[in-house]
Design a protein around this motif. Structure first.
Motif, PDB file in Angstrom:
ATOM      1  N   GLY A   1       0.821  -1.199   0.000  1.00  0.00           N
ATOM      2  CA  GLY A   1       0.000   0.000   0.000  1.00  0.00           C
ATOM      3  C   GLY A   1       0.853   1.246   0.000  1.00  0.00           C
ATOM      4  N   GLU A   2       0.250   2.361   0.416  1.00  0.00           N
ATOM      5  CA  GLU A   2       0.936   3.644   0.386  1.00  0.00           C
ATOM      6  C   GLU A   2       0.853   4.352   1.748  1.00  0.00           C
ATOM      7  N   PRO A   3       1.337   3.703   2.809  1.00  0.00           N
ATOM      8  CA  PRO A   3       1.366   4.417   4.079  1.00  0.00           C
ATOM      9  C   PRO A   3       2.394   5.538   4.029  1.00  0.00           C
ATOM     10  N   ARG A   4       2.227   6.513   4.879  1.00  0.00           N
ATOM     11  CA  ARG A   4       3.253   7.544   5.009  1.00  0.00           C
ATOM     12  C   ARG A   4       4.475   6.921   5.680  1.00  0.00           C
ATOM     13  N   VAL A   5       5.677   7.344   5.286  1.00  0.00           N
ATOM     14  CA  VAL A   5       6.909   6.824   5.872  1.00  0.00           C
ATOM     15  C   VAL A   5       7.570   7.938   6.676  1.00  0.00           C
ATOM     16  N   LEU A   6       7.840   7.663   7.946  1.00  0.00           N
ATOM     17  CA  LEU A   6       8.437   8.641   8.857  1.00  0.00           C
ATOM     18  C   LEU A   6       9.847   8.206   9.223  1.00  0.00           C
ATOM     19  N   PHE A   7      10.782   9.174   9.317  1.00  0.00           N
ATOM     20  CA  PHE A   7      12.177   8.868   9.635  1.00  0.00           C
ATOM     21  C   PHE A   7      12.660   9.720  10.805  1.00  0.00           C
ATOM     22  N   CYS A   8      13.514   9.132  11.624  1.00  0.00           N
ATOM     23  CA  CYS A   8      14.259   9.865  12.653  1.00  0.00           C
ATOM     24  C   CYS A   8      15.506   9.043  12.969  1.00  0.00           C
ATOM     25  N   ASP A   9      16.149   9.328  14.090  1.00  0.00           N
ATOM     26  CA  ASP A   9      17.338   8.570  14.489  1.00  0.00           C
ATOM     27  C   ASP A   9      17.108   7.887  15.826  1.00  0.00           C
ATOM     28  N   ASN A  10      17.689   6.717  15.970  1.00  0.00           N
ATOM     29  CA  ASN A  10      17.603   6.005  17.251  1.00  0.00           C
ATOM     30  C   ASN A  10      18.672   6.575  18.183  1.00  0.00           C
ATOM     31  N   GLU A  11      18.439   7.822  18.589  1.00  0.00           N
ATOM     32  CA  GLU A  11      19.370   8.530  19.468  1.00  0.00           C
ATOM     33  C   GLU A  11      18.593   9.226  20.576  1.00  0.00           C
ATOM     34  N   THR A  12      19.270   9.522  21.650  1.00  0.00           N
ATOM     35  CA  THR A  12      18.638  10.087  22.835  1.00  0.00           C
ATOM     36  C   THR A  12      18.178  11.517  22.618  1.00  0.00           C
ATOM     37  N   ASN A  13      16.984  11.804  23.106  1.00  0.00           N
ATOM     38  CA  ASN A  13      16.500  13.174  23.217  1.00  0.00           C
ATOM     39  C   ASN A  13      17.026  13.709  24.545  1.00  0.00           C
ATOM     40  N   GLN A  14      18.150  14.403  24.507  1.00  0.00           N
ATOM     41  CA  GLN A  14      18.834  14.820  25.723  1.00  0.00           C
ATOM     42  C   GLN A  14      17.961  15.721  26.605  1.00  0.00           C
ATOM     43  N   GLU A  15      17.210  16.589  25.985  1.00  0.00           N
ATOM     44  CA  GLU A  15      16.387  17.512  26.773  1.00  0.00           C
ATOM     45  C   GLU A  15      15.247  16.773  27.457  1.00  0.00           C
ATOM     46  N   ALA A  16      14.580  15.864  26.727  1.00  0.00           N
ATOM     47  CA  ALA A  16      13.461  15.137  27.316  1.00  0.00           C
ATOM     48  C   ALA A  16      13.920  14.144  28.369  1.00  0.00           C
ATOM     49  N   ALA A  17      15.096  13.550  28.152  1.00  0.00           N
ATOM     50  CA  ALA A  17      15.570  12.523  29.085  1.00  0.00           C
ATOM     51  C   ALA A  17      16.244  13.117  30.306  1.00  0.00           C
ATOM     52  N   PHE A  18      17.068  14.167  30.092  1.00  0.00           N
ATOM     53  CA  PHE A  18      17.912  14.665  31.177  1.00  0.00           C
ATOM     54  C   PHE A  18      17.791  16.164  31.425  1.00  0.00           C
ATOM     55  N   GLY A  19      16.952  16.849  30.628  1.00  0.00           N
ATOM     56  CA  GLY A  19      16.838  18.291  30.788  1.00  0.00           C
ATOM     57  C   GLY A  19      18.058  19.050  30.331  1.00  0.00           C
ATOM     58  N   VAL A  20      18.815  18.466  29.395  1.00  0.00           N
ATOM     59  CA  VAL A  20      20.056  19.054  28.906  1.00  0.00           C
ATOM     60  C   VAL A  20      19.886  19.423  27.438  1.00  0.00           C
ATOM     61  N   ALA A  21      20.275  20.614  27.065  1.00  0.00           N
ATOM     62  CA  ALA A  21      20.165  21.049  25.681  1.00  0.00           C
ATOM     63  C   ALA A  21      21.200  20.337  24.817  1.00  0.00           C
ATOM     64  N   GLY A  22      20.945  20.311  23.522  1.00  0.00           N
ATOM     65  CA  GLY A  22      21.896  19.696  22.602  1.00  0.00           C
ATOM     66  C   GLY A  22      21.491  18.283  22.257  1.00  0.00           C
TER      67      GLY A  22
END
Length: 892
Positions: free
Chosen positions: A262-283
């Motif tokens: 079929g034709e689902p939408r395809v979404l991409f990102c990286d399997n890497e940590t969201n530093q701000e969401a996890a630790f409150g640290v920018a970058g």
């Protein structure tokens, strides 16, 4: 299958089914058909591997609330996950019902401190089917249609005491009126690297409901730690018939193509940590692992990549699925180029149907044809749980202790000697293997004695994998240099019961007694393990053993792993029995090997001598001739030895006193003529120490010689307690503590009063902290050992013994019939009763066909009702029910 005493076992038969043919060409762990399987863990957060804290609090170090925003170091987790045997490329399922505050990408449960009976998953899923090469597999996940009550479950359970039941998902009312989707996932292989996947969602609720399905493909993060900076790549592609597709490129695996029908939408990102969401640290990463979650749940696509990344998902969405209606999506994962120019979905359904038929054909050859339909289904579900419970387990203790070059240095406190520093004695341990786990979520790490039991059941369907698993624990990158087997990751140095030798013999026999090379390999390694027990757990060389914990949490009135007051030691009935049991298993394998190689004759003599020494010590030790046997009570007890040599029996009737029963073996008729050294030594002992041999070797007219630590009189006395409903015999098997203590008992030791009571359900003791309890419930593995032992007695010294069964009934049967009756009660835990429920159904399982279609294989079972308790997907040792149904009988 039955073998005669003088038979070396049947010759290997030609493969009778397609799946057996696949197994025949897939003996090793790296065989092509074993490359892909459901090896993704049910939980990676909260494990020791991911814990880099100073205090060793793994639950707090990597909590559930960080799992969707923080990259894992050692593994991955997911729902219905599929990956390669190295854990590089993963395919799992994400879901959204339009109400949850996050994508459902992994199962939720309480941590050990949060649960009133320890860690506890709060989801429902069942393993429906599987074949050992993973050519076919099915499971179903029950997904609520309303917002998942994460906070409610935590808050409600935190306020409950140990004496109250756990607050479960069904208790919240969220699943009332069947307001859930059943999400059925099927994997089928057209070839070793050609995998077909279907995901079918069925709305069982009374109203139309929305649903988003997001099959997700991602790489385990191997590039953020400073040890290998190469980054693999997922990118947008097209299938041969112009379908949406994702191209996977990896330096080791090569190129794979995942195509959507079929034709689902395809979404991409990286399997890497969201530093701000996890630790409150920018970058950190601008496209972290929760970017897909943010896009779907919050409508924030700002963190997505445009057309490539290391994590990707196909996104299907339905605004309303009608009651009773189903939707299905199809995927195909192939090595890129293997199907070039061909429509990936041509012949797709036919292949699925063929693999389903081959699974039926395979199990028809595994499960005896005389088995009833219900029992056959129970066995097949148990096997499915075992196969879905295989997980990739990566853990290099040295790297874990030292930390990674690109990450902050771990706290130095982690390097302290044990017990202050966790696993610091195990720097040699380095595993990256597919291993059979006790439970997909609650125990996503191996335990040595659990694994041994798993292998006995696995041997019926995949003997090569069972043998490989037993050998893995004995390899130099797992076994300690001193010979100790690794217990489990929370404390590799803890002591599990030595069941490896028994399991190895069982696996060898179930496999037709033809793989002598395996027997040589495993016995050679287990010689080291046996030496560790003798040198480390027999403090004064008395041939009595002080194992401590031994897997039986809470079994005694005090913590048996804790040091006793200075000068005291605990001589354990169970530890000593386990060692006698191990001696006899090693002896049985040495007998077998000596039939063709005389070098093993003297090894058999050694284990025979050691068994006699242990059995003699159980009878009398020390200057006061102290015994573990209590003649007045007719039972075995632990004994505390004071500094002055005075003995205090711990008079508590529990599994500790039943385990001497398992130290039994019958000697094959061919031993006398095939093993000259063993035979001469036995004759020498008979001439010089006849009282010893007469007490421990029991010839019976017309039967085989029996080696046992019990005389026939003692055997009968213990057996009477075993089959007494007022003590150990329950409707669902054998309890772990006598029900005679329903009103409690006070054990007086060293001037202290220690209260204990029979507790048939969840633990009400904080000892060892978790949900485990040996003060009354029924535990499958020791039940199987007991019935196995009873069959051995029935073939030898107890051939003519009749026992009242149940005690007080006035009906007498033979010992073999007792074993069969207990096994029938164990299997009966999973059979539907007249009320439409199984005795083994956990308390929270509702009635109704949608629930009763699925047996639950729990960690242990209520000593009175048989209800399932503890881990709810423990198809590890509880899968031994399949071993009982597919019974392999050996004439000794």
């Amino acid at each position: 299958m039955t073998t005669t005493p003088d038979s070396a076992g049947p010759e290997p038969a030609a493969p009778a089914t397609v799946e057996q043919a696949r197994l025949a060409e897939s003996s090793g762990p790296d065989a092509p058909w074993r490359l892909w399987g459901p090896y993704v863990a049910g939980r990676q957060w909260g494990t020791v591997r991911e814990d880099y804290s100073a205090d060793g609090d793994a639950w707090a170090s990597f909590p559930f609330d960080q799992a969707h925003v923080r990259a894992y170091r050692w593994g991955e987790d997911g729902i219905a996950g599929l990956c390669d045997r190295y854990g590089f490329l993963n395919l799992g399922l994400a879901l959204w019902n339009g109400h949850d505050d996050r994508l459902k990408e992994r199962y939720f449960g309480l941590t050990n401190p949060q649960g009133n009976h320890g860690e506890d998953v709060k989801e429902y899923w069942w393993h429906l089917d599987a074949t050992p090469t993973h050519s076919y597999a099915r499971m179903v996940y029950r997904y609520p249609q309303r917002a998942y009550p994460y906070d409610h479950l935590v808050a409600e359970n935190s306020g409950r005491s140990r004496t109250e039941p756990e607050w479960e998902l069904t208790d919240t009312g969220i699943l009332d009126e069947d307001r859930f989707f059943d999400i059925e996932v099927t994997h089928a292989k057209a070839g070793p690297e050609d995998i077909l996947v279907t995901i079918t969602a069925t709305n069982h609720g009374p109203e139309a409901a929305p649903l988003h399905l997001l099959p997700t493909l991602w790489f385990r993060n191997t590039w953020s730690w400073g040890r290998d900076t190469r980054v693999p790549r997922l990118s947008a592609a097209r299938g041969a018939a112009d379908q949406a597709a994702i191209l996977s490129e990896h330096g080791y695996l090569g190129r794979y193509l995942l195509v959507a029908d079929g034709e689902p939408r395809v979404l991409f990102c990286d399997n890497e940590t969201n530093q701000e969401a996890a630790f409150g640290v920018a970058g950190g990463s601008k496209h972290p692992k929760d970017a897909i979650d943010a896009a779907v749940v919050r409508g924030d696509a700002s963190m997505l990549r445009r057309a490539w990344g290391t994590k990707a998902a196909f996104w299907w969405q339905w605004e309303a699925i009608d009651p009773g209606a189903s939707v299905t999506v199809r995927l195909r994962l192939t090595r890129d180029g293997d199907r070039e120019g061909r429509d990936p979905f041509a012949g797709f359904d036919q292949t699925l149907a063929a693999r389903a038929g081959e699974a039926d054909e395979f199990y028809a050859g595994v499960i005896p044809p005389s088995t009833g339909e219900e029992d056959a289904s129970i066995a097949r579900r148990a096997f499915a749980g075992l196969l879905w419970g295989k997980q990739i387990y990566r853990y290099d203790v040295r790297q874990w202790l030292e930390g990674d070059p690109a990450q902050p240095a771990p706290p130095r406190a982690r390097l302290a000697p044990e017990p202050a520093g966790r696993n610091t004695r195990w720097r040699h341990l380095s595993l990256a293997d597919v291993i059979s786990m006790p439970d997909e979520w609650e125990y996503p790490w191996f335990a040595a004695w659990d694994l041994a039991f798993h292998c006995v059941a696995l041997a019926h369907i995949d003997p090569d994998f069972a043998k490989e698993q037993l050998m893995l624990m004995c390899r130099e990158w797992a076994m300690h240099p001193n010979g100790q087997l690794p217990a489990y990751e929370w404390n590799f140095s803890d002591v599990n019961p030595p069941v490896h030798a028994w399991a190895a013999w069982q696996v060898y026999c179930i496999d037709g007694r033809r793989d002598r090379a395996f027997l040589v390999r495993v016995v050679t390694k287990l010689l080291f393990a046996f030496g560790w027990w003798v040198n480390r757990k027999d403090a004064d060389g008395s041939n009595l053993f002080e194992g401590g914990f031994l897997g039986m949490d809470n079994v005694g009135p005090f913590d048996r792993s804790a040091p006793l007051p200075e000068g005291q030691r605990l001589e354990q009935s169970d530890a000593t029995s386990w060692m006698a049991f191990q001696c006899l298993a090693m002896l049985r394998m040495a007998w077998e090997l000596a039939r063709e190689d005389p070098a093993w004759d003297e090894v058999a003599t050694k284990f025979f001598e050691h068994f006699l020494a242990i059995a003699e010590a159980m009878e009398a030790f020390g200057s006061d001739n102290i015994a573990l046997w209590d003649e007045v009570d007719g039972f075995f007890y632990d004994v505390i030895i004071e500094a002055d040599g005075h003995a205090q029996p711990v008079r508590l009737r529990s599994m500790v006193g039943l385990l001497p029963l398992i130290a039994v073996a019958t000697m094959p008729s061919w031993v006398d003529r095939a093993l000259p050294d063993f035979t001469r030594h036995r004759a020498w002992l008979q001439a010089r120490r006849p009282e010893l041999l007469d007490a421990l070797i029991h010839p019976t007219d017309g039967s085989l010689d029996t080696l046992s630590v019990l005389t026939e009189d003692r055997f009968v006395r213990v057996l009477r307690r075993l089959v007494d409903p007022g003590e150990f015999l329950a409707d669902g098997g054998i309890r772990s503590m006598s029900a005679a203590y329903r009103d409690g008992i006070v054990i007086q030791l060293d001037g202290a009063d220690l209260p204990v009571h029979y507790n048939p359900g969840d633990s009400d003791s904080p000892m060892f902290g978790g949900n485990s309890n040996w003060r009354g419930p029924i535990w499958f593995p020791v039940n199987v050992l007991l019935t196995d032992a009873l069959r051995t007695y029935a073939a030898g010294m107890a051939a003519d013994v009749q026992v009242e069964f149940p005690h007080g009934s006035g009906s007498y049967i033979g010992v073999a019939a007792v074993a069969e009756a207990i096994e029938d009660r164990l299997i009966g835990l999973f059979r539907l009763g007249p009320d439409g429920r199984r005795p083994s159904d956990p308390r929270d399982i509702p009635t109704g066909p949608l629930w009763q279609a699925h047996p639950t294989f729990s960690e242990y079972f209520h000593g009175d009702t048989g209800a399932g308790l503890g881990a709810s997907h423990q198809t590890g040792w509880t899968a031994l029910v399949a071993n009982l149904i597919c019974r392999w009988d050996e004439e000794p």
